[in-house]
Design an enzyme around this catalytic site. Structure first.
Site, short mmCIF file in Angstrom:
data_model
loop_
_atom_site.label_atom_id
_atom_site.label_comp_id
_atom_site.label_asym_id
_atom_site.label_seq_id
_atom_site.Cartn_x
_atom_site.Cartn_y
_atom_site.Cartn_z
N TYR A 4 15.44 43.68 -7.53
CA TYR A 4 14.20 43.13 -6.99
C TYR A 4 13.17 42.96 -8.10
O TYR A 4 13.12 43.77 -9.04
CB TYR A 4 13.60 44.07 -5.95
CG TYR A 4 14.28 44.09 -4.61
CD1 TYR A 4 13.87 43.25 -3.59
CD2 TYR A 4 15.31 44.98 -4.35
CE1 TYR A 4 14.48 43.29 -2.34
CE2 TYR A 4 15.92 45.02 -3.10
CZ TYR A 4 15.50 44.17 -2.10
OH TYR A 4 16.11 44.22 -0.87
N HIS B 51 21.56 41.38 1.53
CA HIS B 51 20.67 41.05 2.65
C HIS B 51 19.44 40.33 2.17
O HIS B 51 19.05 40.42 1.01
CB HIS B 51 20.26 42.33 3.40
CG HIS B 51 19.44 43.28 2.57
ND1 HIS B 51 20.02 44.17 1.70
CD2 HIS B 51 18.10 43.47 2.47
CE1 HIS B 51 19.07 44.87 1.10
NE2 HIS B 51 17.91 44.46 1.54
N ARG C 286 23.28 49.24 -0.61
CA ARG C 286 22.86 48.33 0.47
C ARG C 286 23.74 47.10 0.48
O ARG C 286 24.00 46.51 -0.58
CB ARG C 286 21.40 47.86 0.28
CG ARG C 286 20.28 48.84 0.42
CD ARG C 286 20.03 49.46 1.78
NE ARG C 286 20.44 48.79 3.01
CZ ARG C 286 19.71 47.90 3.69
NH1 ARG C 286 18.52 47.54 3.27
NH2 ARG C 286 20.16 47.37 4.82
N HIS D 212 15.42 39.97 3.50
CA HIS D 212 14.38 40.42 4.43
C HIS D 212 13.70 39.19 5.04
O HIS D 212 13.37 38.25 4.33
CB HIS D 212 13.33 41.25 3.70
CG HIS D 212 13.86 42.54 3.14
ND1 HIS D 212 13.83 43.72 3.83
CD2 HIS D 212 14.45 42.83 1.95
CE1 HIS D 212 14.36 44.69 3.10
NE2 HIS D 212 14.75 44.17 1.95
N TYR E 273 23.04 46.45 -4.11
CA TYR E 273 22.43 47.39 -5.07
C TYR E 273 22.53 48.81 -4.55
O TYR E 273 22.57 49.05 -3.35
CB TYR E 273 20.98 47.01 -5.36
CG TYR E 273 20.07 46.99 -4.17
CD1 TYR E 273 19.44 48.14 -3.71
CD2 TYR E 273 19.84 45.80 -3.48
CE1 TYR E 273 18.61 48.11 -2.60
CE2 TYR E 273 19.02 45.76 -2.36
CZ TYR E 273 18.41 46.92 -1.93
OH TYR E 273 17.60 46.90 -0.82
#
Lengths: 239, 201
Positions: A106, A158, A155, A160, A145
């Site tokens: 991120y 995905h 995770r 958000h 990640y």
């Protein structure tokens, strides 16, 4: 509880407030039961947005942060409709997305995962739905990640997704997952969701959304609260 | 499947720890326009200015510095913004909606600049509706802030009347006069002693 013309939040669809396998919920989920409210409350109204305030480039995450090259990774289209529970489109509402890059990193300064940032990819954008509730983003498929919830926790891929909807009562923040991801069966956030509702969080691969030679397409429809169950083919106007 | 064969409500999932560059990029210094900010006032907005600020606290009383708070309220005359009129879309006026993360203030506070709302209906007390998001919240939380200096109106408010009497004070903010203007300070306790009332609405 129902507020205005909106049906209750369906607790058979949403996760509980505390799901112990997702550790952060233990200290943050409320311990007291929610206090029921219904009636014609101000929460049955909400903010509105006009297309003039939204720049169309923000729906293309492969372009909106480009500095000197295309972002690295597999280009994808994520598109669908924002609907009420009767299947009618929710028009002109704000859809916001954010995600990791292709390497699973991120942009957020607190993400310390040892994977490369991409100088040409921010990983965030927004758009308004059209008059029929349709939206479409172009982006890069996010990577998986690791996280600290439990040993060897990862995770699943995905994106958000935040949707305002027609009222404060319809507010929704969710996550869109990808079909066939083996990490889903080990993810305590996904697994906190009631089993019958989990498939609604997984996008469908869709040839009709695929841009030949450019990007594969995934369909993700978002269903918000909405009490009026008139079938959409009856042709009624919203309201 | 819900009635009529359509899929049911899309499940909520947590906002996670890294929402800032998507939902409040300007506040955190990321290069994306902010569709929604923390200042609801503008030169064309009438009414007494207030600050609405506070922390989000976890079960140990520790400040949560990766929470997001949204607010929705009426204007100073008690009117809710609508698409057709007041402050809808990109028309000037009061939009009634704001958003602030708790990750940029040294005390992990949310800080809103707004106007003190009027009552939306006869018998209702002035209030601001809040939505709280954070890592560890699988569902956002609905709550409200009422104003301690509106004691008579609060005593008659039909929503407060549905809250157990010994928990009503968790929804009330005290007014402080400061050199920067009137401040309503309101901490939100997610869990434990003094837990804030959250609504199923």
């Amino acid at each position: 509880m129902s507020v205005g013309r909106f049906s209750a939040r369906d607790w058979d669809s949403h996760p509980p407030l505390i799901a112990p396998d997702y550790k952060s919920t233990r200290q943050r989920g409320p311990g007291q039961p929610l206090v029921p409210l219904d009636g014609d409350l101000p929460e049955a109204a909400g903010p509105s947005f006009d297309a003039g305030t939204i720049d169309a480039v923000q729906a293309d995450l492969t372009a909106n942060a480009r500095v000197n090259a295309e972002p690295i990774g597999e280009r994808i289209v994520v598109a669908g409709r924002v609907l009420d529970e009767a299947g009618r489109g929710v028009p002109h509402t704000l859809v916001e997305v954010w995600q990791a890059n292709a390497a699973g990193r991120y942009v957020h300064t607190r993400d310390q995962h040892d994977a490369p940032l991409d100088p040409n990819f921010l990983g965030a954008g927004h758009a308004l739905t059209d008059a029929d509730g349709r939206y479409a983003f172009r982006t890069i498929k996010p990577g998986a990640y690791p996280w600290g919830n439990h040993p060897n926790a990862w995770r699943p891929n995905h994106i958000h997704v935040s949707v305002i909807g027609p009222a404060l009562a319809t507010r929704l923040v969710t996550q869109m997952y990808f079909p066939g991801d083996p990490l889903l069966d080990a993810d305590p956030i996904f697994l906190a969701t009631p089993r019958a509702a989990r498939p609604r969080l997984i996008a469908q691969f869709d040839w009709s959304l695929t841009e030949p030679g450019i990007a594969l397409g995934y369909r993700f429809d978002v269903v918000l609260r909405g009490r009026d169950r008139t079938p959409p083919d009856a042709g009624h106007a919203d309201g | 499947m819900a009635d009529g064969g359509f899929p049911g409500q899309t499940p909520s999932q947590t906002v996670g720890p890294f929402f800032a560059y998507g939902l409040v990029p300007g506040q955190y210094g990321y290069p994306l326009p902010d569709p929604v900010g923390a200042d609801l006032t503008g030169s064309d907005v009438a009414g007494p200015r207030i600050w609405l600020t506070g922390r989000v606290l976890d079960a140990d009383g520790a400040p949560v510095d990766d929470a997001l708070v949204e607010i929705w309220q009426a204007d100073a005359d008690g009117r809710l913004p609508t698409r057709a009129g007041l402050g809808g879309g990109n028309r000037p006026g009061f939009r009634g909606f704001g958003r602030c993360g708790t990750g940029t203030d040294p005390e992990s506070r949310f800080v809103f600049r707004t106007v003190k709302p009027g009552a939306v209906a006869a018998g209702a007390a002035p209030h601001v509706s809040l939505v709280v998001f954070a890592r560890g919240l699988l569902n956002h939380l609905f709550t409200r802030v009422y104003f301690a200096d509106e004691a008579a109106a609060n005593a008659a408010d039909p929503v407060l009347a549905q809250v157990p009497a010994d928990r009503r004070e968790t929804l009330t903010a005290e007014r402080q006069e400061t050199p920067d203007g009137a401040v309503y300070r309101h901490d939100i306790r997610l869990q434990g002693p003094g837990e804030t009332v959250f609504f199923d609405l």
